[in-house]
Design a protein around this motif. Structure first.
Motif, PDB file in Angstrom:
ATOM      1  N   LEU A 169      30.934  38.072  52.316  1.00 45.69           N
ATOM      2  CA  LEU A 169      31.660  37.019  51.602  1.00 45.69           C
ATOM      3  C   LEU A 169      33.019  36.722  52.240  1.00 45.69           C
ATOM      4  N   THR A 170      33.495  35.512  51.988  1.00 45.45           N
ATOM      5  CA  THR A 170      34.851  35.101  52.349  1.00 45.45           C
ATOM      6  C   THR A 170      35.431  34.335  51.168  1.00 45.45           C
ATOM      7  N   LEU A 171      36.715  33.999  51.249  1.00 46.44           N
ATOM      8  CA  LEU A 171      37.326  33.167  50.206  1.00 46.44           C
ATOM      9  C   LEU A 171      36.621  31.822  50.092  1.00 46.44           C
ATOM     10  N   THR A 172      36.126  31.327  51.208  1.00 49.29           N
ATOM     11  CA  THR A 172      35.400  30.053  51.184  1.00 49.29           C
ATOM     12  C   THR A 172      34.138  30.158  50.339  1.00 49.29           C
ATOM     13  N   HIS A 173      33.421  31.266  50.489  1.00 48.47           N
ATOM     14  CA  HIS A 173      32.230  31.475  49.665  1.00 48.47           C
ATOM     15  C   HIS A 173      32.599  31.488  48.178  1.00 48.47           C
ATOM     16  N   GLU A 179      41.453  37.856  46.843  1.00 49.67           N
ATOM     17  CA  GLU A 179      41.734  38.541  48.106  1.00 49.67           C
ATOM     18  C   GLU A 179      41.712  40.056  47.913  1.00 49.67           C
ATOM     19  N   LEU A 180      42.242  40.524  46.803  1.00 50.62           N
ATOM     20  CA  LEU A 180      42.226  41.949  46.488  1.00 50.62           C
ATOM     21  C   LEU A 180      40.779  42.442  46.345  1.00 50.62           C
ATOM     22  N   ALA A 181      39.969  41.639  45.691  1.00 49.68           N
ATOM     23  CA  ALA A 181      38.567  42.003  45.503  1.00 49.68           C
ATOM     24  C   ALA A 181      37.837  42.082  46.842  1.00 49.68           C
ATOM     25  N   LEU A 182      38.067  41.118  47.711  1.00 52.67           N
ATOM     26  CA  LEU A 182      37.407  41.111  49.012  1.00 52.67           C
ATOM     27  C   LEU A 182      37.815  42.294  49.880  1.00 52.67           C
ATOM     28  N   ALA A 183      39.068  42.688  49.791  1.00 53.49           N
ATOM     29  CA  ALA A 183      39.601  43.725  50.673  1.00 53.49           C
ATOM     30  C   ALA A 183      39.289  45.141  50.206  1.00 53.49           C
ATOM     31  N   HIS A 184      39.093  45.338  48.882  1.00 54.79           N
ATOM     32  CA  HIS A 184      39.050  46.706  48.376  1.00 54.79           C
ATOM     33  C   HIS A 184      37.842  47.036  47.509  1.00 54.79           C
ATOM     34  N   PHE A 185      36.899  46.110  47.369  1.00 57.47           N
ATOM     35  CA  PHE A 185      35.695  46.375  46.577  1.00 57.47           C
ATOM     36  C   PHE A 185      34.456  46.124  47.427  1.00 57.47           C
ATOM     37  N   ASP A 186      33.375  46.836  47.096  1.00 58.03           N
ATOM     38  CA  ASP A 186      32.136  46.739  47.867  1.00 58.03           C
ATOM     39  C   ASP A 186      31.299  45.526  47.477  1.00 58.03           C
ATOM     40  N   ARG A 187      31.443  45.122  46.219  1.00 55.01           N
ATOM     41  CA  ARG A 187      30.555  44.102  45.660  1.00 55.01           C
ATOM     42  C   ARG A 187      31.351  43.214  44.729  1.00 55.01           C
ATOM     43  N   ILE A 188      31.037  41.921  44.743  1.00 54.58           N
ATOM     44  CA  ILE A 188      31.723  40.966  43.877  1.00 54.58           C
ATOM     45  C   ILE A 188      30.697  40.214  43.034  1.00 54.58           C
ATOM     46  N   ILE A 189      30.987  40.148  41.732  1.00 55.37           N
ATOM     47  CA  ILE A 189      30.195  39.370  40.795  1.00 55.37           C
ATOM     48  C   ILE A 189      31.074  38.240  40.278  1.00 55.37           C
ATOM     49  N   VAL A 190      30.613  37.014  40.380  1.00 55.38           N
ATOM     50  CA  VAL A 190      31.366  35.854  39.882  1.00 55.38           C
ATOM     51  C   VAL A 190      30.645  35.279  38.668  1.00 55.38           C
ATOM     52  N   ILE A 191      31.397  35.081  37.588  1.00 51.54           N
ATOM     53  CA  ILE A 191      30.856  34.493  36.369  1.00 51.54           C
ATOM     54  C   ILE A 191      31.468  33.116  36.166  1.00 51.54           C
ATOM     55  N   ASN A 192      30.645  32.154  35.848  1.00 50.04           N
ATOM     56  CA  ASN A 192      31.117  30.795  35.555  1.00 50.04           C
ATOM     57  C   ASN A 192      30.024  30.058  34.793  1.00 50.04           C
ATOM     58  N   ASP A 193      30.430  29.173  33.917  1.00 49.58           N
ATOM     59  CA  ASP A 193      29.481  28.337  33.171  1.00 49.58           C
ATOM     60  C   ASP A 193      28.415  29.167  32.451  1.00 49.58           C
ATOM     61  N   GLY A 194      28.832  30.310  31.884  1.00 49.85           N
ATOM     62  CA  GLY A 194      27.935  31.112  31.073  1.00 49.85           C
ATOM     63  C   GLY A 194      26.888  31.888  31.837  1.00 49.85           C
ATOM     64  N   GLN A 195      27.100  32.089  33.129  1.00 53.18           N
ATOM     65  CA  GLN A 195      26.103  32.816  33.903  1.00 53.18           C
ATOM     66  C   GLN A 195      26.732  33.502  35.110  1.00 53.18           C
ATOM     67  N   ILE A 196      25.988  34.430  35.678  1.00 51.36           N
ATOM     68  CA  ILE A 196      26.400  35.039  36.940  1.00 51.36           C
ATOM     69  C   ILE A 196      25.993  34.087  38.061  1.00 51.36           C
ATOM     70  N   VAL A 197      26.990  33.507  38.719  1.00 48.44           N
ATOM     71  CA  VAL A 197      26.707  32.501  39.751  1.00 48.44           C
ATOM     72  C   VAL A 197      26.740  33.101  41.149  1.00 48.44           C
ATOM     73  N   LEU A 198      27.241  34.322  41.267  1.00 47.94           N
ATOM     74  CA  LEU A 198      27.261  34.987  42.570  1.00 47.94           C
ATOM     75  C   LEU A 198      27.273  36.495  42.347  1.00 47.94           C
ATOM     76  N   ASP A 199      26.466  37.205  43.109  1.00 53.01           N
ATOM     77  CA  ASP A 199      26.432  38.664  43.080  1.00 53.01           C
ATOM     78  C   ASP A 199      26.079  39.108  44.488  1.00 53.01           C
ATOM     79  N   ALA A 200      27.098  39.564  45.241  1.00 53.84           N
ATOM     80  CA  ALA A 200      26.862  39.856  46.649  1.00 53.84           C
ATOM     81  C   ALA A 200      27.804  40.940  47.153  1.00 53.84           C
ATOM     82  N   GLN A 201      27.424  41.554  48.268  1.00 53.09           N
ATOM     83  CA  GLN A 201      28.281  42.525  48.936  1.00 53.09           C
ATOM     84  C   GLN A 201      29.459  41.794  49.579  1.00 53.09           C
ATOM     85  N   THR A 202      30.634  42.385  49.469  1.00 53.06           N
ATOM     86  CA  THR A 202      31.831  41.712  49.991  1.00 53.06           C
ATOM     87  C   THR A 202      31.780  41.535  51.504  1.00 53.06           C
ATOM     88  N   LYS A 203      31.059  42.390  52.198  1.00 57.62           N
ATOM     89  CA  LYS A 203      30.982  42.254  53.659  1.00 57.62           C
ATOM     90  C   LYS A 203      30.340  40.927  54.067  1.00 57.62           C
TER      91      LYS A 203
END
Length: 222
Positions: free
Chosen positions: A205-209, A179-203
Motif C-alpha cells: 500500500l501507499t498513501l495513494t492507495h 502515514e503512521l499506519a503505513l510505517a509501523h503496522f503490518d496490515r491496514i483495514i479501511v472502513i467507509n460507507d458502512g463496510q470494509i473497503v480495504l484490507d491489505a498488507q501495508t507492504k
C-alpha cells in the motif's frame, strides 16, 4: 485468533456495519483507518468484547478518574490480579511492589510527573500516557487502542508504538494518521460507507492507495 462472518455491528439497535467479514491473526499489527463516524470504534469494541480475557484496551475516552492520582489510575489496570482486600489496602497506602512496577512503566512512557499527582492536573498528552500505562499494566498479550496516540507529538508516538509492539503479541489500533499506519503496522483495514473497503498488507500500500478509499487529512497533534 478471531473470525467474523456476516456479523452486524452497531449500538442502540442501530446497525452501523452490516454483514462484516473479518479475520484477525496472532502476531499481527493492524491499523483501522477511515473517516470519522463510520464505525471504527464500534468494530474495535466488538473485537475487544470477543477477546477481552487476553486483551488490554486503551479507549478514546480514556476513563481516567480525575480525583485519583497517576498511580491509582494506572493501578486500576491491575485490579483483576489481586484480591479485594489487597486493592482496598493499596488505595490507602500504596504497596512497594506495584509502586515499583508502575514507576517503571511511567519511565518507559516518558511520564515524569510525581505518581501522587492527581490526573486532573495533567495535560492532554500526559493523560493519554496515563491511559496507555494503565493498559500496559493489565499485562495482556493483545493491545487494542482507539486513537491512543492522538494527543502526542509524532516522535513520541513512534517511540510508544514501538514499545507497545515490543510488549504485546498482537496490536490493533484505530488511527487517524495514515502515514503512521503505513510505517509501523503490518496490515491496514479501511472502513467507509458502512463496510470494509480495504484490507491489505501495508507492504502493498501507499498513501495513494488509501486516498482512493477515503479523504486523507493531516494528523492533528496537541
Amino acid at each position: 485468533m478471531l473470525s467474523l462472518t456476516d456479523v452486524d455491528l452497531g449500538y442502540n439497535q442501530q446497525v452501523i456495519l452490516p454483514k462484516i467479514n473479518l479475520s484477525l491473526n496472532t502476531n499481527e499489527h493492524v491499523a483501522i483507518l477511515g473517516p470519522s463516524g463510520v464505525g471504527k470504534t464500534t468494530l474495535l469494541h466488538h473485537l475487544y468484547q470477543r477477546l477481552s480475557k487476553q486483551t488490554c484496551l486503551c479507549s478514546q475516552t480514556q476513563g481516567l478518574v480525575d480525583n485519583l492520582s497517576i498511580y491509582h489510575n494506572i493501578f486500576i489496570g491491575g485490579l483483576a490480579r489481586h484480591s479485594r482486600c489487597y486493592n482496598m489496602a493499596n488505595l490507602f497506602v500504596p504497596f512497594n511492589k506495584p509502586q515499583r512496577e508502575i514507576k517503571a512503566i511511567c519511565q518507559q512512557l516518558e511520564l515524569t510527573e510525581p505518581l501522587h499527582l492527581k490526573v486532573s492536573k495533567l495535560s492532554g498528552g500526559q493523560r493519554q500516557r496515563v491511559a496507555l500505562a494503565r493498559a500496559l499494566y493489565q499485562q495482556q498479550s493483545i493491545f487494542m487502542g482507539d486513537e491512543p496516540f492522538s494527543a502526542l507529538d509524532p516522535l513520541m508516538s513512534i517511540r510508544l508504538i514501538n514499545l507497545i509492539k515490543e510488549l504485546h503479541q498482537s496490536v490493533l489500533c484505530v488511527l487517524h494518521d495514515a502515514e503512521l499506519a503505513l510505517a509501523h503496522f503490518d496490515r491496514i483495514i479501511v472502513i467507509n460507507d458502512g463496510q470494509i473497503v480495504l484490507d491489505a498488507q501495508t507492504k502493498n500500500l501507499t498513501l495513494t492507495h488509501l486516498s482512493q478509499h477515503y479523504a486523507l487529512t493531516e494528523p492533528v497533534k496537541n
